[in-house]
Enzyme design. Sequence first.
Site, PDB file in Angstrom:
ATOM      1  N   THR A  20      -0.590  -2.004  -6.592  1.00  0.00           N
ATOM      2  CA  THR A  20      -1.158  -2.239  -5.258  1.00  0.00           C
ATOM      3  C   THR A  20      -2.476  -2.988  -5.421  1.00  0.00           C
ATOM      4  O   THR A  20      -2.930  -3.210  -6.545  1.00  0.00           O
ATOM      5  CB  THR A  20      -1.452  -0.899  -4.551  1.00  0.00           C
ATOM      6  OG1 THR A  20      -2.413  -0.192  -5.343  1.00  0.00           O
ATOM      7  CG2 THR A  20      -0.214  -0.038  -4.372  1.00  0.00           C
ATOM      8  N   ALA A  35     -13.928   1.960  -6.292  1.00  0.00           N
ATOM      9  CA  ALA A  35     -15.025   1.994  -7.268  1.00  0.00           C
ATOM     10  C   ALA A  35     -15.334   0.550  -7.631  1.00  0.00           C
ATOM     11  O   ALA A  35     -14.409  -0.279  -7.689  1.00  0.00           O
ATOM     12  CB  ALA A  35     -14.619   2.773  -8.508  1.00  0.00           C
ATOM     13  N   TYR A  70      -9.683   4.420 -16.403  1.00  0.00           N
ATOM     14  CA  TYR A  70      -9.804   5.048 -15.077  1.00  0.00           C
ATOM     15  C   TYR A  70     -11.233   5.538 -14.828  1.00  0.00           C
ATOM     16  O   TYR A  70     -11.688   5.598 -13.679  1.00  0.00           O
ATOM     17  CB  TYR A  70      -8.771   6.169 -14.933  1.00  0.00           C
ATOM     18  CG  TYR A  70      -8.291   6.335 -13.515  1.00  0.00           C
ATOM     19  CD1 TYR A  70      -7.705   5.283 -12.817  1.00  0.00           C
ATOM     20  CD2 TYR A  70      -8.429   7.549 -12.871  1.00  0.00           C
ATOM     21  CE1 TYR A  70      -7.278   5.441 -11.514  1.00  0.00           C
ATOM     22  CE2 TYR A  70      -8.000   7.720 -11.550  1.00  0.00           C
ATOM     23  CZ  TYR A  70      -7.430   6.656 -10.889  1.00  0.00           C
ATOM     24  OH  TYR A  70      -7.014   6.818  -9.598  1.00  0.00           O
ATOM     25  N   VAL A 111     -14.902   4.128   6.042  1.00  0.00           N
ATOM     26  CA  VAL A 111     -15.200   5.564   5.946  1.00  0.00           C
ATOM     27  C   VAL A 111     -16.674   5.831   5.635  1.00  0.00           C
ATOM     28  O   VAL A 111     -17.140   6.960   5.773  1.00  0.00           O
ATOM     29  CB  VAL A 111     -14.305   6.277   4.896  1.00  0.00           C
ATOM     30  CG1 VAL A 111     -12.865   6.334   5.353  1.00  0.00           C
ATOM     31  CG2 VAL A 111     -14.444   5.647   3.513  1.00  0.00           C
ATOM     32  N   LYS A 155     -11.244  11.558  -8.711  1.00  0.00           N
ATOM     33  CA  LYS A 155      -9.975  12.220  -8.359  1.00  0.00           C
ATOM     34  C   LYS A 155     -10.027  13.714  -8.675  1.00  0.00           C
ATOM     35  O   LYS A 155      -9.434  14.533  -7.958  1.00  0.00           O
ATOM     36  CB  LYS A 155      -8.798  11.552  -9.084  1.00  0.00           C
ATOM     37  CG  LYS A 155      -8.490  10.138  -8.608  1.00  0.00           C
ATOM     38  CD  LYS A 155      -8.221  10.052  -7.105  1.00  0.00           C
ATOM     39  CE  LYS A 155      -7.656   8.711  -6.695  1.00  0.00           C
ATOM     40  NZ  LYS A 155      -7.662   8.525  -5.224  1.00  0.00           N
ATOM     41  N   SER A 214       0.831  -1.211   0.000  1.00  0.00           N
ATOM     42  CA  SER A 214       0.000   0.000   0.000  1.00  0.00           C
ATOM     43  C   SER A 214       0.862   1.255   0.000  1.00  0.00           C
ATOM     44  O   SER A 214       1.913   1.303   0.655  1.00  0.00           O
ATOM     45  CB  SER A 214      -0.877   0.052   1.268  1.00  0.00           C
ATOM     46  OG  SER A 214      -1.805  -1.007   1.281  1.00  0.00           O
ATOM     47  N   ILE A 215       0.369   2.283  -0.683  1.00  0.00           N
ATOM     48  CA  ILE A 215       1.067   3.574  -0.647  1.00  0.00           C
ATOM     49  C   ILE A 215       1.107   4.082   0.801  1.00  0.00           C
ATOM     50  O   ILE A 215       2.114   4.640   1.243  1.00  0.00           O
ATOM     51  CB  ILE A 215       0.372   4.578  -1.595  1.00  0.00           C
ATOM     52  CG1 ILE A 215       0.571   4.127  -3.061  1.00  0.00           C
ATOM     53  CG2 ILE A 215       0.924   5.983  -1.392  1.00  0.00           C
ATOM     54  CD1 ILE A 215      -0.119   4.977  -4.098  1.00  0.00           C
TER      55      ILE A 215
HETATM   56  N1  LIG Z   1      -1.589   2.511  -6.898  1.00  0.00           N
HETATM   57  C1  LIG Z   1      -1.592   3.515  -7.755  1.00  0.00           C
HETATM   58  O1  LIG Z   1      -1.178   3.376  -8.914  1.00  0.00           O
HETATM   59  C2  LIG Z   1      -2.090   4.861  -7.310  1.00  0.00           C
HETATM   60  C3  LIG Z   1      -1.710   5.998  -8.041  1.00  0.00           C
HETATM   61  C4  LIG Z   1      -2.186   7.247  -7.622  1.00  0.00           C
HETATM   62  C5  LIG Z   1      -3.028   7.341  -6.524  1.00  0.00           C
HETATM   63  N2  LIG Z   1      -3.386   6.198  -5.845  1.00  0.00           N
HETATM   64  C6  LIG Z   1      -4.270   6.342  -4.695  1.00  0.00           C
HETATM   65  O2  LIG Z   1      -3.593   5.956  -3.522  1.00  0.00           O
HETATM   66  C7  LIG Z   1      -4.561   5.640  -2.523  1.00  0.00           C
HETATM   67  C8  LIG Z   1      -4.153   4.341  -1.852  1.00  0.00           C
HETATM   68  O3  LIG Z   1      -4.295   3.264  -2.766  1.00  0.00           O
HETATM   69  P1  LIG Z   1      -3.186   2.135  -2.992  1.00  0.00           P
HETATM   70  O4  LIG Z   1      -2.832   2.142  -4.438  1.00  0.00           O
HETATM   71  O5  LIG Z   1      -2.152   2.211  -1.960  1.00  0.00           O
HETATM   72  O6  LIG Z   1      -4.027   0.780  -2.829  1.00  0.00           O
HETATM   73  P2  LIG Z   1      -4.407  -0.074  -1.514  1.00  0.00           P
HETATM   74  O7  LIG Z   1      -5.409  -1.072  -2.003  1.00  0.00           O
HETATM   75  O8  LIG Z   1      -3.204  -0.606  -0.864  1.00  0.00           O
HETATM   76  O9  LIG Z   1      -5.094   1.005  -0.569  1.00  0.00           O
HETATM   77  C9  LIG Z   1      -6.432   1.388  -0.706  1.00  0.00           C
HETATM   78  C10 LIG Z   1      -6.985   1.423   0.696  1.00  0.00           C
HETATM   79  O10 LIG Z   1      -8.324   1.923   0.697  1.00  0.00           O
HETATM   80  C11 LIG Z   1      -8.982   1.243   1.742  1.00  0.00           C
HETATM   81  N3  LIG Z   1     -10.433   1.376   1.622  1.00  0.00           N
HETATM   82  C12 LIG Z   1     -11.213   1.063   0.552  1.00  0.00           C
HETATM   83  N4  LIG Z   1     -12.515   1.298   0.874  1.00  0.00           N
HETATM   84  C13 LIG Z   1     -12.524   1.766   2.158  1.00  0.00           C
HETATM   85  C14 LIG Z   1     -13.541   2.193   3.048  1.00  0.00           C
HETATM   86  N5  LIG Z   1     -14.841   2.148   2.711  1.00  0.00           N
HETATM   87  N6  LIG Z   1     -13.192   2.618   4.288  1.00  0.00           N
HETATM   88  C15 LIG Z   1     -11.882   2.653   4.661  1.00  0.00           C
HETATM   89  N7  LIG Z   1     -10.877   2.259   3.866  1.00  0.00           N
HETATM   90  C16 LIG Z   1     -11.195   1.829   2.626  1.00  0.00           C
HETATM   91  C17 LIG Z   1      -8.509  -0.197   1.600  1.00  0.00           C
HETATM   92  O11 LIG Z   1      -8.734  -0.938   2.765  1.00  0.00           O
HETATM   93  C18 LIG Z   1      -7.027   0.024   1.338  1.00  0.00           C
HETATM   94  O12 LIG Z   1      -6.314   0.033   2.538  1.00  0.00           O
HETATM   95  C19 LIG Z   1      -5.903   5.610  -3.243  1.00  0.00           C
HETATM   96  O13 LIG Z   1      -6.562   6.843  -3.050  1.00  0.00           O
HETATM   97  C20 LIG Z   1      -5.498   5.471  -4.690  1.00  0.00           C
HETATM   98  O14 LIG Z   1      -6.481   5.949  -5.603  1.00  0.00           O
HETATM   99  C21 LIG Z   1      -2.924   4.990  -6.210  1.00  0.00           C
END
Ligand SMILES: NC(=O)c1ccc[n+]([C@@H]2O[C@H](COP(=O)([O-])OP(=O)(O)OC[C@H]3O[C@@H](n4cnc5c(N)ncnc54)[C@H](O)[C@@H]3O)[C@@H](O)[C@H]2O)c1
Length: 272
Positions: free
Chosen positions: A192, A94, A154, A64, A161, A18-19
Amino acid sequence: MILKGKKGLIVGVANAKSIAYGIAEACHAQGAQMAFTYLNDALKKRVEPIAEEFGSKFVYELDVNNQAHLDGLAGQIKKDLGEIDFIVHAVAYAPKEALEGEFVNTTKEAFDIAMGTSVYSLLSLTRAVLPVLKEGGSVLTLTYLGGPKFVPHYNVMGVAKAALESSVRYLAHDLGAKNIRVNAISAGPIKTLAASGIGDFRMILRYNEVNSPLKRNVTTEDVGNSAMYLLSDLASGVTGEVHYVDCGYNIMGMGDVATDAEGNTILAWDAK
Ligand SMILES: NC(=O)c1ccc[n+]([C@@H]2O[C@H](COP(=O)([O-])OP(=O)(O)OC[C@H]3O[C@@H](n4cnc5c(N)ncnc54)[C@H](O)[C@@H]3O)[C@@H](O)[C@H]2O)c1
């Protein structure tokens, strides 16, 4: 130690890819003390050892979309950490079918779910934690280039976003009066759990790698280090920003890679 004495809440760790994990890692390395949340019981057993790895035993259940969870959050934080300095919101969702096919076919239900979980949650989380967020504090969310620009597959998440980035600006204005900063990092693609829902993600990774100025993809360490800066006092004059951590991909008006008449991949500059 840039974050020595600082405390924060990390929302969005699902696993070590995860990020939010990368952000927690960078904050821990700079001396921050943190509490973590998990979405459900299945993820609890993954998040607990990660919290422990970063010296924390404070792990709370948080969906959330669950108002009771949000209502309980400030009380739990106050009991365990007292007032905190930062919040990381790394949450997006989504329905998978909305990330395939044409955007025009997005259902109202999928649209509402994506917006509620990925955008409104930044407001509701911030509001819930505000009673225990210190003056001078910092809120950080994660966004992607698919908001301001078209990116294949997307779809509704791009619209979410765009709304999230706008929300950062409105929140930054509101909370500026309390000297609380609100920023976003626009991360390049990273493999991720959330990314696995996006069609052709391997192709997106490869495309970004060959077309970004740094000729590689970002890592969670890259994003974590930049996040640590935005969460710290080093960024005390920065708010309402969308900061790109994408190996420079967003600056490219034209990529380096194209295809020739036979469909072979070539350097664009070699095309005749
Ligand atoms: N991975 C990429 O390429 C990328 C690029 C840019 C932005 N992001 C953004 O980074 C953020 C983290 O995503 P990630 O890529 O680390 O993936 P990830 O799957 O590791 O993290 C997403 C998190 O959202 C949580 N989540 C989902 N629904 C939820 C809810 N109802 N209540 C609480 N938590 C909830 C999940 O449990 C998970 O921990 C997201 O906003 C994603 O859009 C990701």
